[in-house]
Design a protein around this motif. Sequence first.
Motif, PDB file in Angstrom:
ATOM      1  N   CYS A  22      33.371  42.647  50.651  1.00  0.00           N
ATOM      2  CA  CYS A  22      33.274  42.460  49.676  1.00  0.00           C
ATOM      3  C   CYS A  22      33.121  41.615  49.044  1.00  0.00           C
ATOM      4  CB  CYS A  22      34.392  42.671  48.787  1.00  0.00           C
ATOM      5  SG  CYS A  22      35.389  42.183  47.381  1.00  0.00           S
ATOM      6  N   ALA A  23      31.782  40.806  49.209  1.00  0.00           N
ATOM      7  CA  ALA A  23      31.176  39.899  48.803  1.00  0.00           C
ATOM      8  C   ALA A  23      31.093  38.909  47.693  1.00  0.00           C
ATOM      9  CB  ALA A  23      30.315  39.757  49.256  1.00  0.00           C
ATOM     10  N   ALA A  24      31.723  38.204  47.040  1.00  0.00           N
ATOM     11  CA  ALA A  24      32.293  37.739  45.587  1.00  0.00           C
ATOM     12  C   ALA A  24      31.148  36.172  45.531  1.00  0.00           C
ATOM     13  CB  ALA A  24      34.269  37.057  45.841  1.00  0.00           C
ATOM     14  N   SER A  25      30.340  36.385  44.659  1.00  0.00           N
ATOM     15  CA  SER A  25      30.501  35.202  43.886  1.00  0.00           C
ATOM     16  C   SER A  25      29.625  34.720  41.915  1.00  0.00           C
ATOM     17  CB  SER A  25      28.628  35.216  44.242  1.00  0.00           C
ATOM     18  OG  SER A  25      27.826  36.538  43.172  1.00  0.00           O
ATOM     19  N   GLY A  26      29.981  33.562  41.909  1.00  0.00           N
ATOM     20  CA  GLY A  26      30.327  33.549  40.202  1.00  0.00           C
ATOM     21  C   GLY A  26      30.992  33.718  39.917  1.00  0.00           C
ATOM     22  N   PHE A  27      32.604  32.727  40.450  1.00  0.00           N
ATOM     23  CA  PHE A  27      33.511  32.396  40.133  1.00  0.00           C
ATOM     24  C   PHE A  27      34.325  32.343  40.677  1.00  0.00           C
ATOM     25  CE2 PHE A  27      36.525  36.072  41.777  1.00  0.00           C
ATOM     26  CZ  PHE A  27      35.497  37.109  42.030  1.00  0.00           C
ATOM     27  N   SER A  28      35.222  31.081  40.836  1.00  0.00           N
ATOM     28  CA  SER A  28      36.811  30.486  41.883  1.00  0.00           C
ATOM     29  C   SER A  28      37.340  31.657  42.312  1.00  0.00           C
ATOM     30  CB  SER A  28      36.875  29.786  40.684  1.00  0.00           C
ATOM     31  OG  SER A  28      38.234  30.126  40.042  1.00  0.00           O
ATOM     32  N   PHE A  29      36.457  31.455  43.800  1.00  0.00           N
ATOM     33  CA  PHE A  29      37.468  33.310  44.465  1.00  0.00           C
ATOM     34  C   PHE A  29      38.567  33.311  44.730  1.00  0.00           C
ATOM     35  CE2 PHE A  29      37.028  36.640  47.500  1.00  0.00           C
ATOM     36  CZ  PHE A  29      37.084  36.295  48.517  1.00  0.00           C
ATOM     37  N   GLU A  30      38.512  31.576  45.296  1.00  0.00           N
ATOM     38  CA  GLU A  30      40.248  30.979  45.981  1.00  0.00           C
ATOM     39  C   GLU A  30      40.933  31.444  44.773  1.00  0.00           C
ATOM     40  OE1 GLU A  30      37.377  29.583  45.255  1.00  0.00           O
ATOM     41  OE2 GLU A  30      37.535  27.692  44.464  1.00  0.00           O
ATOM     42  N   ASP A  31      40.577  31.932  43.616  1.00  0.00           N
ATOM     43  CA  ASP A  31      42.091  31.538  42.883  1.00  0.00           C
ATOM     44  C   ASP A  31      42.336  33.168  42.080  1.00  0.00           C
ATOM     45  OD1 ASP A  31      40.479  28.826  40.985  1.00  0.00           O
ATOM     46  OD2 ASP A  31      41.977  28.961  43.073  1.00  0.00           O
ATOM     47  N   TYR A  32      41.774  33.355  42.892  1.00  0.00           N
ATOM     48  CA  TYR A  32      42.062  35.495  42.685  1.00  0.00           C
ATOM     49  C   TYR A  32      42.022  36.065  43.642  1.00  0.00           C
ATOM     50  CZ  TYR A  32      39.665  35.243  38.254  1.00  0.00           C
ATOM     51  OH  TYR A  32      38.579  34.191  37.050  1.00  0.00           O
ATOM     52  N   ALA A  33      42.866  36.716  42.908  1.00  0.00           N
ATOM     53  CA  ALA A  33      43.842  37.785  44.160  1.00  0.00           C
ATOM     54  C   ALA A  33      42.444  39.019  43.819  1.00  0.00           C
ATOM     55  CB  ALA A  33      44.619  38.799  43.809  1.00  0.00           C
ATOM     56  N   ILE A  34      42.115  40.373  45.141  1.00  0.00           N
ATOM     57  CA  ILE A  34      41.146  41.038  45.433  1.00  0.00           C
ATOM     58  C   ILE A  34      41.954  42.541  45.656  1.00  0.00           C
ATOM     59  CG2 ILE A  34      39.865  41.851  46.156  1.00  0.00           C
ATOM     60  CD1 ILE A  34      38.855  39.247  44.692  1.00  0.00           C
ATOM     61  N   GLY A  35      41.795  42.933  45.030  1.00  0.00           N
ATOM     62  CA  GLY A  35      42.500  44.986  44.887  1.00  0.00           C
ATOM     63  C   GLY A  35      41.281  45.669  45.550  1.00  0.00           C
ATOM     64  N   TRP A  36      41.627  46.536  46.551  1.00  0.00           N
ATOM     65  CA  TRP A  36      40.933  47.523  46.862  1.00  0.00           C
ATOM     66  C   TRP A  36      40.953  48.859  45.590  1.00  0.00           C
ATOM     67  CZ3 TRP A  36      36.346  47.527  48.807  1.00  0.00           C
ATOM     68  CH2 TRP A  36      35.762  46.836  49.834  1.00  0.00           C
ATOM     69  N   PHE A  37      40.805  49.513  45.253  1.00  0.00           N
ATOM     70  CA  PHE A  37      40.467  50.654  44.934  1.00  0.00           C
ATOM     71  C   PHE A  37      40.143  51.321  45.520  1.00  0.00           C
ATOM     72  CE2 PHE A  37      43.955  49.239  41.459  1.00  0.00           C
ATOM     73  CZ  PHE A  37      43.478  48.199  41.961  1.00  0.00           C
ATOM     74  N   ARG A  38      40.276  52.928  45.384  1.00  0.00           N
ATOM     75  CA  ARG A  38      39.114  54.237  45.632  1.00  0.00           C
ATOM     76  C   ARG A  38      39.064  55.565  44.638  1.00  0.00           C
ATOM     77  NH1 ARG A  38      42.157  56.680  50.207  1.00  0.00           N
ATOM     78  NH2 ARG A  38      44.175  57.702  50.050  1.00  0.00           N
ATOM     79  N   GLN A  39      38.226  56.013  44.498  1.00  0.00           N
ATOM     80  CA  GLN A  39      37.949  57.183  43.595  1.00  0.00           C
ATOM     81  C   GLN A  39      37.059  58.513  44.330  1.00  0.00           C
ATOM     82  OE1 GLN A  39      36.495  56.389  39.775  1.00  0.00           O
ATOM     83  NE2 GLN A  39      37.492  57.862  38.891  1.00  0.00           N
ATOM     84  N   ALA A  40      37.744  59.697  44.696  1.00  0.00           N
ATOM     85  CA  ALA A  40      37.546  60.622  44.697  1.00  0.00           C
ATOM     86  C   ALA A  40      37.351  61.581  43.383  1.00  0.00           C
ATOM     87  CB  ALA A  40      39.003  61.346  45.737  1.00  0.00           C
ATOM     88  N   PRO A  41      36.035  62.503  43.849  1.00  0.00           N
ATOM     89  CA  PRO A  41      36.209  63.344  43.133  1.00  0.00           C
ATOM     90  C   PRO A  41      36.561  64.240  41.938  1.00  0.00           C
ATOM     91  CG  PRO A  41      34.412  63.821  45.034  1.00  0.00           C
ATOM     92  CD  PRO A  41      35.060  62.531  44.922  1.00  0.00           C
ATOM     93  N   GLY A  42      36.899  64.310  41.189  1.00  0.00           N
ATOM     94  CA  GLY A  42      37.790  64.906  40.310  1.00  0.00           C
ATOM     95  C   GLY A  42      39.104  64.056  40.172  1.00  0.00           C
ATOM     96  N   ARG A  43      39.491  62.978  40.445  1.00  0.00           N
ATOM     97  CA  ARG A  43      40.744  62.005  40.509  1.00  0.00           C
ATOM     98  C   ARG A  43      40.953  61.081  39.692  1.00  0.00           C
ATOM     99  NH1 ARG A  43      44.118  63.229  46.265  1.00  0.00           N
ATOM    100  NH2 ARG A  43      45.444  62.640  44.771  1.00  0.00           N
ATOM    101  N   GLU A  44      41.757  60.474  39.820  1.00  0.00           N
ATOM    102  CA  GLU A  44      41.862  59.082  38.626  1.00  0.00           C
ATOM    103  C   GLU A  44      41.551  57.613  39.719  1.00  0.00           C
ATOM    104  OE1 GLU A  44      44.947  60.377  35.671  1.00  0.00           O
ATOM    105  OE2 GLU A  44      45.569  58.911  37.260  1.00  0.00           O
ATOM    106  N   ARG A  45      41.415  56.852  39.931  1.00  0.00           N
ATOM    107  CA  ARG A  45      41.158  55.863  40.693  1.00  0.00           C
ATOM    108  C   ARG A  45      42.193  55.284  41.118  1.00  0.00           C
ATOM    109  NH1 ARG A  45      36.427  51.456  39.245  1.00  0.00           N
ATOM    110  NH2 ARG A  45      35.749  53.661  38.934  1.00  0.00           N
TER     111      ARG A  45
END
Length: 122
Positions: A22-45
């Motif tokens: 996950c490559a980030a740009s345009g904001f102060s990346f070092e100040d942010y938490a990063i989450g990974w989420f997933r969404q399968a067909p027909g299911r909630e994220r």
Amino acid sequence: EVQLVESGGGLVQAGGSLRLSCAASGFSFEDYAIGWFRQAPGREREFVAGIPWSAVNTYYADSVKGRFTISRDNAKNTVYLQMNSLKPEDTAVYFCAARRRMSDSLDGYDYWGQGTQVTVSS
């Protein structure tokens, strides 16, 4: 312009591995938490893994604990998700997202990527 760009998805057999980035740009990346989420067909994220700005702790959904590892490189503005021992039920579109404070809830994430497809064949 704020951007989160996921990469590294693809088709893999059960038991195999993938590493998402996950490559980030345009904001102060070092100040942010990063989450990974997933969404399968027909299911909630759903939450998969998260890492705060300090990387002191990491957080995982029970379904991936022991198989997935999240890490970050603040010098490269990039977060990684190493996925091992993949299962067909891991098939989904994987998204990264950024917010100031770490949370496993979808609410409150300021920025989202477009997602990358992960398909695990049996």
